[in-house]
Design a protein around this motif. Structure first.
Motif, mmCIF file in Angstrom:
data_model
loop_
_atom_site.group_PDB
_atom_site.id
_atom_site.type_symbol
_atom_site.label_atom_id
_atom_site.label_comp_id
_atom_site.label_asym_id
_atom_site.label_seq_id
_atom_site.Cartn_x
_atom_site.Cartn_y
_atom_site.Cartn_z
ATOM 1 N N ILE A 1 -33.173 -8.607 -30.585
ATOM 2 C CA ILE A 1 -33.155 -8.727 -32.045
ATOM 3 C C ILE A 1 -34.493 -9.312 -32.480
ATOM 4 O O ILE A 1 -34.899 -10.367 -31.970
ATOM 5 N N PRO A 2 -35.221 -8.680 -33.384
ATOM 6 C CA PRO A 2 -36.493 -9.249 -33.835
ATOM 7 C C PRO A 2 -36.300 -10.667 -34.356
ATOM 8 O O PRO A 2 -35.372 -10.921 -35.135
ATOM 9 N N PRO A 3 -37.129 -11.619 -33.945
ATOM 10 C CA PRO A 3 -36.971 -12.997 -34.415
ATOM 11 C C PRO A 3 -36.923 -13.113 -35.932
ATOM 12 O O PRO A 3 -36.179 -13.932 -36.478
ATOM 13 N N ALA A 4 -37.716 -12.288 -36.628
ATOM 14 C CA ALA A 4 -37.719 -12.346 -38.086
ATOM 15 C C ALA A 4 -36.337 -12.057 -38.664
ATOM 16 O O ALA A 4 -35.924 -12.658 -39.667
ATOM 17 N N GLN A 5 -35.610 -11.166 -38.024
ATOM 18 C CA GLN A 5 -34.268 -10.825 -38.510
ATOM 19 C C GLN A 5 -33.331 -12.030 -38.444
ATOM 20 O O GLN A 5 -32.550 -12.275 -39.365
#
Length: 713
Positions: free
Chosen positions: A699-703
């Protein structure tokens, strides 16, 4: 050739490679790695240890429980070989082992050989302990005749007792110097349990020693009483104070600061002592304590206190003490007027010896400016900190300054394009050495791609240690793993961790985490976490997984499924709360993996209709913690960050903090939470959650940042 020699010697075949424990670990390693990390570990049989193997063979013989003296004879033989033929690090370890077992005569012989090769003060200690046991005081006196100030206190203790028992005349001078000029330690207390202070010392010297001992015991009232009797005998107290050794003077200041409430009189006394000590290092201590006493008197004396700290910085005998004085100088100004601190930073561009010493000051500066809504001062500070502050503080100020602009809280007319300025600050937050928390938040605001975020996390900020040094250390730790001495890895790593490269440390962490033993697993986590935070070489995703492991995976995933929690949030909570230690109890009484107070756990048990429970049972504790966090998220209407803060500080407190700052977005709200522990806790949980989601679910950290902080992507 070697095997034939050993067989002839012992009339039995000897295997130099018997990693029985390790084979069991390796056999189960693939399953662990498939489920956790995807990291591979090379088997011992594929490695050639050369002469280094003798040390590990000797350790194996010491573990042999066979009756009779044979194992120790074999061990001594192997250690002797290792001391002559192994690499320098392992040769030294071999010789140290030779001093630990067998007849005293043999151990003394080994100690003599040892000090002929290693005679630094740290190395002298184990040898002198053997000589002391053998009552060879003459040898101790000879070896310790030129100790430096940093010599182990226990080594000095052995020397002094040897001087006393050998009736050497220098004992009188050295005993007084040790008690009056060196930091008081447990070794001083141990000396006094065995030997009395000599009667030849003057009453005044003996009284000063007693003052220091009482300060060490934190009996400041008793220390003050002794000081008062000494002060009463002086015609000029200030001149007398200025004549004391620096360590005694410092302890006298500490005693009066904590054990005497006459702050004004004490401030004047230390001011006069500073004048009497002018031109000498002692003036630093006098000015420093004068500043602390003036600061205690009250607000009208704040600037006087600050001036004393500034003068102390000018007279500091070394760089560390200058940093101490500057820290107090800035902190005193901050309590008086935050704007004054900003002006001082701009005017003087202060140079700190170790910028990391000021991390907590800049944390307090940020909190003060944000609580007071001094947005412009914060913006100014963010522009000043590069080159002054540590990278983590620079990153923090940059991110928050960007958020003040982006959120519209700070929109000055002198910034024509706030959005571009905010973006500039967000990029300035993504610097080497930045806190992962602010780096991840800034990356989310910049909408950086997952590969770009990964590049930031893997960045290099410090050169590795010398290859030759770390190769020897690596061989030692790897040998402990391959030959089944897991219990030796963590204690040894603590001694050599700053002489080890990141790869070697992570390899040790991998082995510790691989065997299923909870104590060793947690030691591996400690090794990996320290390495990730302090040896900032280029890191891999697999190495990050060692610092963010999925211990108690079945229990956590089961609880998350039951209470509809993302597993990465629960992993981060347990890691932040207990570092995956099942039996831990905090100073406040919180217990177990999820750190639950007993009253909270009782309430949860009642709500889950559980009659009896063991709060230290992993599955139970994690289930209760997951239930409690999910319930808090529900009570805060789905807002994750306030719920996480409430898990740490209590829901009623968090609600009152939210009511006091209704217009702040979640990330800026966290910055003004009154409890430092809760602020750090919120940052840690959010950071770990983003990393867990990235490491194990891609999961992208930004998400995850958007999800937990309620940002709009």
């Amino acid at each position: 050739m070697v095997s034939k020699t050993l067989t002839t010697l012992f009339q039995e075949p000897i295997s130099l490679f018997r990693p029985v424990k390790n084979l069991a670990v390796i056999a189960g390693l693939s399953l662990f790695l498939l489920s956790c990390c995807g990291v591979t570990l090379q088997a011992a049989g594929n490695k050639d240890y050369g002469a280094d193997r003798y040390y590990f063979a000797g350790l194996e013989e010491l573990k042999n429980k066979t009756a009779g003296p044979e194992p120790k004879k074999k061990a001594r033989y192997f250690f002797n070989l290792g001391s002559r033929k192994a690499n320098p690090v392992i040769a030294k370890k071999s010789m140290e082992e030779l001093m630990t077992f067998g007849p005293l005569k043999e151990r003394v012989k080994a100690a003599r050989q040892y000090v002929s090769r290693w005679d630094d003060s740290e190395s002298l200690l184990p040898a002198c302990q053997v000589f002391f046991e053998a009552e060879d005081y003459r040898e101790i006196i000879k070896l310790t005749g030129a100790l430096d100030r940093d010599a182990p206190a226990e080594l000095v203790r052995l020397r002094l007792i040897s001087l006393l028992r050998y009736n050497r005349p220098e004992f009188q001078t050295e005993i007084a110097g040790w008690f009056l000029s060196s930091p008081i330690t447990d070794a001083h207390i141990a000396f006094l349990k065995e030997c009395a202070l000599p009667q030849e010392l003057t009453a005044g010297v003996t009284a000063l020693i007693q003052v220091r001992l009482e300060v060490y015991r934190k009996n400041y009232t008793g220390a003050c009483a002794l000081l008062d009797s000494l002060r009463a005998e002086q015609t000029d107290e200030a001149v007398w104070l200025a004549s004391l050794p620096e360590s005694v003077f410092s302890d006298a200041g500490k005693a009066l600061f904590y054990g005497n409430s006459d702050n004004r009189e004490n401030a004047f006394l230390f001011d006069r002592a500073a004048q009497a000590a002018s031109g000498r290092p002692l003036a630093y201590y006098a000015l420093f304590y004068a500043g602390r006493f003036y600061d205690r008197i009250g607000e009208k004396n704040t600037l006087t206190a600050a001036s004393r700290f500034w003068k102390a910085a000018d007279t500091a005998p070394d760089a560390d003490k200058k940093d101490d004085a500057l820290w107090y100088y800035l902190s005193t100004l901050l309590a008086y007027n935050p704007d004054e601190v900003i002006q001082e930073l701009a005017r003087r561009r202060l140079e700190f010896h170790d910028k990391n010493n000021f991390f907590d000051f800049f944390d307090t500066l940020a909190l003060t400016l944000l609580k007071n809504k001094q947005w412009e001062a914060f913006y100014t500070a963010a522009g000043l900190l590069p080159g002054i502050a540590d990278s983590a503080s620079v990153s923090k100020f940059a991110y928050i300054a960007g958020r003040l602009l982006e959120s519209g809280l700070f929109l000055p007319s002198f910034i024509p394009e706030p959005a571009k300025e905010a973006e500039r600050f967000f990029r300035a937050a993504c610097i080497p050495g930045a806190s992962p928390y602010y780096m991840l938040l800034a990356a989310a605001k910049l909408n950086l791609s997952a590969p770009d975020v990964e590049t930031l996390l893997m960045g290099v900020t410090k050169a590795p240690v010398p290859a030759e040094t770390t190769a020897f250390m690596r061989r030692l730790l790897t040998g402990y793993a391959d030959f089944g001495f897991s219990e030796r890895i963590y204690p040894e790593w603590r001694k050599i961790r700053n002489s080890l490269d990141a790869d070697a440390a992570f390899n040790a962490a991998l082995f510790l985490q691989s065997g299923g033993d909870e104590v060793l697993q947690r030691q591996g986590l400690l090794v990996a976490s320290y390495t990730l935070g302090n040896l900032k070489e280029e890191h891999s995703r697999d190495q990050y997984r060692l610092a963010y492991p999925r211990f108690f995976r079945p229990e956590i995933e089961k609880a998350c499924a039951e209470f509809a929690l993302p597993d990465y949030v629960m992993y981060s909570l347990v890691r932040s709360e207990s570092f995956f230690e099942r039996q831990v109890t905090s100073s406040a009484g919180a217990e177990g993996l999820s750190q639950l107070m007993r009253a909270t756990a009782d309430d949860i048990a009642q709500r889950l209709k559980i009659q009896d429970y063991d709060i230290y049972d992993g599955e139970t504790n994690i289930r209760f913690g997951a239930f409690y966090l999910a319930d808090l998220i529900r009570r805060f209407e789905g807002a994750a960050l306030p719920a996480v803060c409430a898990y740490n500080a209590g829901a009623s407190r968090v609600r009152s903090w939210l009511r006091a700052s209704p217009d702040l977005p979640p990330d800026l709200f966290l910055e003004i939470v009154p409890y430092r522990e809760t602020r750090n806790y919120g940052r840690n949980v959010l950071t770990a959650a983003a990393l867990y989601g990235w490491l194990y679910a891609d999961i992208p950290p930004a998400q995850i940042v958007h999800e937990l902080l309620g940002f709009t992507p």
